[in-house]
Design a protein around this motif. Structure first.
Motif, PDB file in Angstrom:
ATOM      1  N   CYS A 454      42.222  53.724  93.491  1.00 39.05           N
ATOM      2  CA  CYS A 454      41.641  54.002  92.183  1.00 39.05           C
ATOM      3  C   CYS A 454      40.225  54.554  92.372  1.00 39.05           C
ATOM      4  O   CYS A 454      39.455  54.005  93.146  1.00 39.05           O
ATOM      5  CB  CYS A 454      41.590  52.726  91.349  1.00 39.05           C
ATOM      6  SG  CYS A 454      40.763  52.974  89.764  1.00 39.05           S
ATOM      7  N   CYS A 457      37.892  51.685  90.927  1.00 39.30           N
ATOM      8  CA  CYS A 457      37.958  50.308  91.415  1.00 39.30           C
ATOM      9  C   CYS A 457      38.336  50.373  92.887  1.00 39.30           C
ATOM     10  O   CYS A 457      39.070  51.251  93.298  1.00 39.30           O
ATOM     11  CB  CYS A 457      39.030  49.504  90.694  1.00 39.30           C
ATOM     12  SG  CYS A 457      38.950  49.652  88.907  1.00 39.30           S
ATOM     13  N   CYS A 472      46.394  51.776  88.268  1.00 37.49           N
ATOM     14  CA  CYS A 472      45.457  50.743  88.692  1.00 37.49           C
ATOM     15  C   CYS A 472      45.671  49.525  87.802  1.00 37.49           C
ATOM     16  O   CYS A 472      45.561  49.622  86.586  1.00 37.49           O
ATOM     17  CB  CYS A 472      44.021  51.234  88.566  1.00 37.49           C
ATOM     18  SG  CYS A 472      42.812  49.917  88.838  1.00 37.49           S
ATOM     19  N   CYS A 475      42.024  48.537  85.921  1.00 35.22           N
ATOM     20  CA  CYS A 475      41.369  49.239  84.817  1.00 35.22           C
ATOM     21  C   CYS A 475      42.342  50.109  84.042  1.00 35.22           C
ATOM     22  O   CYS A 475      41.985  50.717  83.046  1.00 35.22           O
ATOM     23  CB  CYS A 475      40.208  50.080  85.331  1.00 35.22           C
ATOM     24  SG  CYS A 475      40.732  51.521  86.257  1.00 35.22           S
ATOM     25  N   TYR A 477      43.659  52.875  84.986  1.00 35.21           N
ATOM     26  CA  TYR A 477      43.656  54.278  85.409  1.00 35.21           C
ATOM     27  C   TYR A 477      45.030  54.650  85.952  1.00 35.21           C
ATOM     28  O   TYR A 477      45.672  53.825  86.607  1.00 35.21           O
ATOM     29  CB  TYR A 477      42.575  54.474  86.485  1.00 35.21           C
ATOM     30  CG  TYR A 477      42.698  55.781  87.243  1.00 35.21           C
ATOM     31  CD1 TYR A 477      42.067  56.939  86.772  1.00 35.21           C
ATOM     32  CD2 TYR A 477      43.462  55.854  88.410  1.00 35.21           C
ATOM     33  CE1 TYR A 477      42.200  58.140  87.457  1.00 35.21           C
ATOM     34  CE2 TYR A 477      43.601  57.050  89.102  1.00 35.21           C
ATOM     35  CZ  TYR A 477      42.971  58.188  88.618  1.00 35.21           C
ATOM     36  OH  TYR A 477      43.101  59.369  89.286  1.00 35.21           O
TER      37      TYR A 477
HETATM   38 ZN    ZN Z   1      40.855  51.038  88.456  1.00 32.35          ZN
END
Ligand code: ZN
Ligand code: ADP
Ligand code: ZN
Length: 734
Positions: A454, A457, A472, A475, A477
């Motif tokens: 990610c 992150c 992810c 978060c 994503y």
């Molecule tokens: Zn993330």
């Protein structure tokens, strides 16, 4: 009259002082509208009245008092203060979770500010003067329909809700025209009529447990009901609940997850009727506000079933709080503040209210069990399942040996495969448990070791085949799934496996079986969740594949086999509770098997069959003794209380400097009780770097003193200007 009021706003800020203008009578606990900042008018709560002008500047006036009753009782205010103080946050942050959003109106300016107004009910009212006996008698003969309406109205003291009248609009209009009745409006009345519940008849073991609980609660405020899965804890609760309701007291029944409330509410409504009131975040803000405001005018006798936020409802006469599945880690709010534990907060609320608390679990937390051992809690142990159903047989299947013997197919040892085939043949159902959603936790290049990460992150992206995306889990994503390594163009390989991949494999191995999957990706709403559970319960599928969601509160009569695909990955977490949690999870999952007439079987696949967790499976006392011993030796809860201090910033240099400085400060005050600063396993989330410190305070020491010192040191660090742009979060009782 006091000239100033300290007002709590739903913000991470202390209470602010406002001026009480002439003629504006406000009392403690009242909701008021105030201007705060340039462009915001908030709903705030009057916390304190006094005559001390603010130190700097002049106090702005309170714009309006909002409701005719205070929103908070004295007791609730003490409770909010306790939560804020104990969990190290502002009372304003407690306000955020405590009050339903519709009641906390907010606007850009005074003109746009609209306080909550409860929806009202349309009614029909009798115009008494027009209804002489004579005219009514006439109606009886000429217009029996109209006559019936008048009879209903008279029987109900002259006013009835439109929805309660089963009659056409023409009839009503005619009656209005004739001047017999008129339209009216009133507040909705909640149906709290109590029919005395016909409680289930308890088995001998259940009766004993209930008597024990009653007895224990005579002298102790909290009792722990330790009952194996399917022992009928709910049935025991119902007897305690009925007693309280009969005496006009309120009862709060907490469950760890909202998804669990639906089935429970249904079950309880069969006994207690419509008065069972669910309360959780899946209700609309208006529904929640309605419940909140209704309770403001209730004197007691309410029965609320809900998630932890139900603790903040304005119940006036709490007699009993039940915390079901008290060991469940989802009782703790991890984000945002207040980071409170619903179980512990419930016990505090019970203490403040002079009520009793009953904690229930098949696998009590070490904390609660230790409180029983030390004599603080009463305790009852129900060791048998209701109806004499046997506990499932637990079989450990050695994955390494299976591989050596060439008996492993994909994610399955032969033992488990054979067992599944057998159940399918007999028309029985199977649950397969894998503690990871998605297809695989990551994709790796076999040549150069590349794996997609990610960008925000520091974690690998999980593959989700159905969506053809890499996601992810921290978060949210996501990006399109790539099949070729961007470095060397070799084909990427899925590493490890999640529920999606298990589903795919099972479909290949058992093409005739009907499958369902229950995880965070399929149970996206409570209706989706209920749909899947319902379908499985009606035997519309043979195999249910799921994550830990399936471990909670489910009851399927026809499930005789549970397969745990990889017991080991429950143990890999670095959390000091990893082993306790893994063990509880295994026991809870195992509890879903063989709940009626057939003895169930649980097969756990593991590469570490000698791990202590498997040896003591089924023996709670043995496991507890071992774990408590370790906790004591290494100074972990329940022998210490822990605070995690997380520092976050986009700028890693500032973060390192700030955390080092705070670490030094804390070490000066707490010496070896400080751990860190350390970089957590996932050191970057949503683009922010993270560093953590841990504080361990012995239970014998004063926790409030320790927190005061911690606050002081954080304030001093800020004063020094060393933590600019650094967010500092204290998480108490991690
Ligand atoms: Zn993330
Ligand atoms: P637990 O919460 O301890 O896992 P439950 O309360 O869900 O157990 O009970 C398990 C099952 O046994 C349920 O289907 C429940 O209806 C049934 N049961 C338990 N006790 C009784 C009882 N006294 N009378 C009738 N059914 C019972
Ligand atoms: Zn590569």
């Amino acid at each position: 009259m006091s000239r100033y009021a300290d007002i709590v706003l739903p913000l991470a800020q202390p209470a602010y002082t406002f001026a009480v203008s002439e003629g504006c009578e406000v009392g403690i606990g009242d909701a008021v509208a105030v201007q705060f900042g340039k462009n915001s008018v908030y709903t705030g709560i009057v916390w304190r009245l006094h005559d001390t002008p603010p130190k700097s500047g002049s106090a702005k006036p309170i714009l309006a008092k909002l409701y005719d009753k205070p929103l908070l009782s004295e007791l609730q205010m003490r409770f909010w203060e306790w939560v804020a103080d104990y969990y190290m946050c502002y009372v304003g942050e407690v306000m955020r979770v405590a009050l339903p959003s519709a009641i906390k109106a907010k606007a850009r300016c005074e003109e746009e500010f609209e306080p909550y107004t409860p929806k009202r009910e349309r009614t029909l009212r009798l115009i008494q003067e027009a209804c002489s006996e004579e005219t009514i008698a006439k109606l009886q003969r000429r217009a029996p329909k109209r006559y019936a309406v008048l009879q209903t109205l008279m029987a109900a003291n002259g006013e009835v809700a439109r929805t309660a009248l089963d009659v056409d609009a023409t009839t009503l209009n005619a009656l209005c025209k004739q001047g017999f009745i008129e339209w009216g409006e009133r507040d909705f009345v909640r149906d709290t009529t109590r029919t005395k519940a016909l409680l289930p008849h308890l088995s001998v073991a259940q009766q004993e447990a209930l008597a024990n609980l009653r007895n224990g609660l005579k002298t102790k405020q909290v009792a722990l009901l330790h009952g194996v899965t399917s022992s009928g804890k709910t049935e025991i609760y119902t007897h305690l609940i009925e007693e309280q309701l009969a005496e006009g007291r309120d009862v709060l029944f907490l469950v760890p997850e909202i998804s669990l409330t639906t089935q429970l509410v249904e079950r309880l409504r069969n006994l207690f009727g419509e008065m069972v009131t669910p309360y959780h975040s899946k209700l609309t803000p208006i529904q929640r506000t309605k419940i909140y405001t209704d309770l403001l005018s209730s004197e007691g006798g309410n029965f609320i079933v809900g998630a932890r936020s139900a603790l903040f409802l304005p119940l006036r006469n709490i007699g009993l709080i039940i915390v079901d599945e008290e060991h469940d880690s989802s009782y703790k709010q991890s984000e945002p503040n207040p980071r409170y534990n619903g179980r512990d907060t419930a016990i505090m609320l019970a203490a403040l209210s002079g009520a009793k608390a009953v904690l229930g679990s098949a696998t009590p937390s070490l904390e609660s069990y230790a409180n029983y051992l030390s004599g603080k809690y009463a305790y009852t142990h129900l060791t048998e399942r209701y109806g004499g159903v046997e506990l499932p047989e637990i079989v450990i299947s050695d994955t390494t040996r299976s591989v050596k013997r060439n008996e492993r197919k994909r994610h399955f040892n032969k033992l488990l495969l054979d067992a599944i085939a057998e159940r399918l043949e007999r028309g029985e159902q199977v649950i397969l448990f894998q503690n990871r959603r998605g297809y695989s936790p990551y994709m790796e290049c076999p040549e150069c070791g590349f794996s997609a990460r990610c960008p925000r992150c520091n974690v690998t992206l999980a593959a989700h085949r159905h969506q053809h995306r890499l996601v992810c889990h921290y978060c949210g994503y996501s990006e399109a799934e790539t099949t070729l390594c961007p470095n060397c163009k070799s084909e990427l390989r899925p590493m490890g496996f999640g529920t999606e991949r298990v589903e795919e494999t099972v479909a290949e191995l058992f093409p005739e079986a009907r499958l369902l999957r229950l995880d965070g990706d399929t149970a996206t709403s409570s209706s989706a969740y209920n749909r899947i559970i319902g379908a499985f319960a009606r035997h519309e599928a043979d195999i249910l594949i799921g994550t830990q969601i399936i471990s909670k509160g489910l009851d399927f009569a026809n499930v005789t086999l549970i397969g745990i695909l990889n017991g080991d990955n429950l143990l890999t977490s670095s959390d000091f509770r990893a082993e306790e949690r893994a063990w509880q999870l295994l026991m809870q999952v195992a509890g879903r098997a063989g709940r009626r007439d057939k003895r169930g079987e649980v097969i756990i696949q593991t590469a570490e069959p000698d791990h202590a967790i498997y040896a003591s499976i089924g023996s709670y006392e043995q496991m507890c003794a071992k774990l408590l011993n370790e906790r004591k030796r290494f100074g972990y809860p329940p022998y210490t209380r822990m605070i995690r201090i997380t520092m976050r910033s986009g700028n890693s240099d500032v973060l390192v400097e700030a955390s080092t400085a705070l670490g030094e400060r804390l070490r000066n005050r707490f010496a070896r009780r400080v751990l860190g600063p350390v970089t957590p396993l996932i050191d970057r989330i949503r683009g922010e770097h993270r560093i953590e410190l841990l504080l361990k305070i012995e239970v014998e020491a004063s926790f409030s003193r320790a927190k005061a010192i911690l606050r002081e040191e954080i304030a001093a660090l800020r004063q020094e200007g060393k933590a600019k742009g650094v967010t500092i979060i204290c998480d108490v009782d991690i």
